[in-house]
Write an enzyme that holds these catalytic residues in place. Structure first.
Site, PDB file in Angstrom:
ATOM      1  N   HIS A 115      -6.295   0.866  -9.577  1.00 42.66           N
ATOM      2  CA  HIS A 115      -5.054   1.634  -9.542  1.00 42.66           C
ATOM      3  C   HIS A 115      -4.948   2.452  -8.253  1.00 42.66           C
ATOM      4  O   HIS A 115      -5.890   3.126  -7.851  1.00 42.66           O
ATOM      5  CB  HIS A 115      -5.013   2.556 -10.760  1.00 42.66           C
ATOM      6  CG  HIS A 115      -3.705   3.227 -10.991  1.00 42.66           C
ATOM      7  ND1 HIS A 115      -2.543   2.535 -11.250  1.00 42.66           N
ATOM      8  CD2 HIS A 115      -3.374   4.543 -10.988  1.00 42.66           C
ATOM      9  CE1 HIS A 115      -1.550   3.396 -11.416  1.00 42.66           C
ATOM     10  NE2 HIS A 115      -2.033   4.612 -11.259  1.00 42.66           N
TER      11      HIS A 115
ATOM     12  N   ASP B 259       4.480   5.150  -6.293  1.00 40.94           N
ATOM     13  CA  ASP B 259       3.306   4.599  -6.973  1.00 40.94           C
ATOM     14  C   ASP B 259       3.051   5.329  -8.276  1.00 40.94           C
ATOM     15  O   ASP B 259       3.337   6.526  -8.396  1.00 40.94           O
ATOM     16  CB  ASP B 259       2.076   4.700  -6.068  1.00 40.94           C
ATOM     17  CG  ASP B 259       1.716   6.140  -5.745  1.00 40.94           C
ATOM     18  OD1 ASP B 259       0.919   6.742  -6.487  1.00 40.94           O
ATOM     19  OD2 ASP B 259       2.263   6.683  -4.761  1.00 40.94           O
ATOM     20  N   SER B 260       2.529   4.588  -9.257  1.00 42.76           N
ATOM     21  CA  SER B 260       2.121   5.133 -10.544  1.00 42.76           C
ATOM     22  C   SER B 260       3.294   5.874 -11.204  1.00 42.76           C
ATOM     23  O   SER B 260       4.344   5.283 -11.429  1.00 42.76           O
ATOM     24  CB  SER B 260       0.890   6.024 -10.365  1.00 42.76           C
ATOM     25  OG  SER B 260       0.261   6.273 -11.603  1.00 42.76           O
ATOM     26  N   ALA B 261       3.149   7.184 -11.474  1.00 43.14           N
ATOM     27  CA  ALA B 261       4.274   7.928 -12.033  1.00 43.14           C
ATOM     28  C   ALA B 261       5.465   7.898 -11.087  1.00 43.14           C
ATOM     29  O   ALA B 261       6.624   7.925 -11.530  1.00 43.14           O
ATOM     30  CB  ALA B 261       3.859   9.369 -12.321  1.00 43.14           C
TER      31      ALA B 261
ATOM     32  N   ILE C  26       4.826   0.519  -6.957  1.00 43.92           N
ATOM     33  CA  ILE C  26       3.405   0.248  -6.773  1.00 43.92           C
ATOM     34  C   ILE C  26       2.648   0.728  -8.016  1.00 43.92           C
ATOM     35  O   ILE C  26       2.620   1.923  -8.314  1.00 43.92           O
ATOM     36  CB  ILE C  26       2.861   0.961  -5.519  1.00 43.92           C
ATOM     37  CG1 ILE C  26       3.678   0.581  -4.279  1.00 43.92           C
ATOM     38  CG2 ILE C  26       1.386   0.650  -5.310  1.00 43.92           C
ATOM     39  CD1 ILE C  26       3.350   1.420  -3.053  1.00 43.92           C
TER      40      ILE C  26
END
Length: 322
Positions: free
Chosen positions: A291, A161-163, A191
């Protein structure tokens, strides 16, 4: 002692990246959102067992579902998970990730490997990328007894997820392209991936100043970057490696309606579909969510839907491989 600390600039903030990282003049760092780490072990709620493996510069936390859940299959799909946190925060031992990986391992069932990579700024990028690529290669080597005994290396997936979603793309692009077909990755789940770029997509803010602010943490974490169109941050930038070279059969991209990265996720999914064929890409957008909502509200209906879709993705790709 307190006055000496203040005199040294310990209380003067020189850089602040939202609630994720605060940098003081003295060099002291604060990560306000990061909760105290939790250890591995047996999870009573899911029956999953976990343990940490230290591998030099990085480590991994492995999750093995209970025998009853895995009884139908001699070997389990392997999910290599990369946590988010802007390249500067969180870990495999963060409570939210530990909870999510326990649930993912039990629900699939799958053998999950959560990578604990080095964080910037103490270890500027590409250290985190390098650690995760080394971890993937370690998993594929079956050097760990759980992977050797229970993992199906014909069914290896990336997720993050994200980074961590950004890193998953990097891994899929840098995986051994000349490896035997059985070493191809079966799929990747990104994600709310953290991608950006100098040119706006969708309804992103178009002004250069706003776009530069959106890349501020990236530039700080990766001081050697060429900027927000560095292919590691913008896989769709001119001159970036062709997306058709991704070494995975299928890609699932998750977006959230209230996430400022929403439009970037959709643009990335469309670009991958154009390069690999539309059937290779699945998109999930969650309405009314922000987020990485699944980490902040793990028991909500939206988090359960995301988990269910991930499980279906892994199992469908696994069935196709069989």
């Amino acid at each position: 002692m307190a006055s000496s600390t203040a005199a040294d600039g310990d209380d003067e903030v020189v850089r602040e990246f939202g609630p994720i990282l605060r940098v003081y003049k003295s060099g002291r760092l604060e990560r306000p959102l990061v909760a105290p780490p939790v250890g591995p072990g047996h999870d009573a709620a899911t029956g999953v067992d976990s343990r940490d493996v230290h591998l030099g510069d990085y480590s991994a936390r492995l999750y093995l579902p209970p025998p009853a859940a895995a009884a139908a299959a001699e070997r389990l799909p392997v999910v290599v998970y990369v946590h988010g946190g802007g390249f500067v925060a969180e870990s495999a031992a963060s409570p939210s990730y530990h909870l999510f990986l326990n649930r993912l391992a039990a629900a699939c069932p799958a053998l999950c490997v959560s990578v604990d990579y080095r964080l910037a700024p103490e270890h500027p990028l590409p250290a985190g990328y390098d650690d995760c690529l080394a971890a993937l290669r370690w998993v594929l080597s079956a050097a760990d007894p759980w992977v050797a005994a229970r993992g199906d290396l014909d069914r290896v997936f990336l997720a993050g997820d994200s980074a961590g979603g950004n890193i998953c793309h990097h891994l899929a692009m840098h995986h051994h392209h000349d490896a035997p077909p059985r070493r191809r990755l079966r799929g990747a789940v990104l994600i709310h991936p953290w991608f950006w770029g100098s040119e706006a997509v969708g309804e992103e803010p178009p002004d250069p100043e706003g776009r530069a602010r959106g890349a501020g943490l990236w530039v700080y974490a990766c001081p050697g970057t060429t900027g927000m169109d560095d292919p590691r941050m913008n896989p769709m930038a001119p001159g970036a490696p062709p997306l058709g070279r991704m070494a995975c059969d299928r890609v699932m991209v998750c977006a959230a309606e209230g996430d400022f990265l929403r439009w970037r996720a959709h643009a990335y999914a469309a670009a991958v579909a154009a390069a690999k064929g539309g059937a290779a890409v699945e998109v999930l957008e969650t309405a009314g969510a922000g987020h990485v909502f699944h980490l902040f509200d793990p028991d909500g209906d939206k988090a359960k839907e995301l988990l269910d879709r991930m499980v279906a993705f892994v199992n469908a790709a696994g069935a196709a491989a069989a």
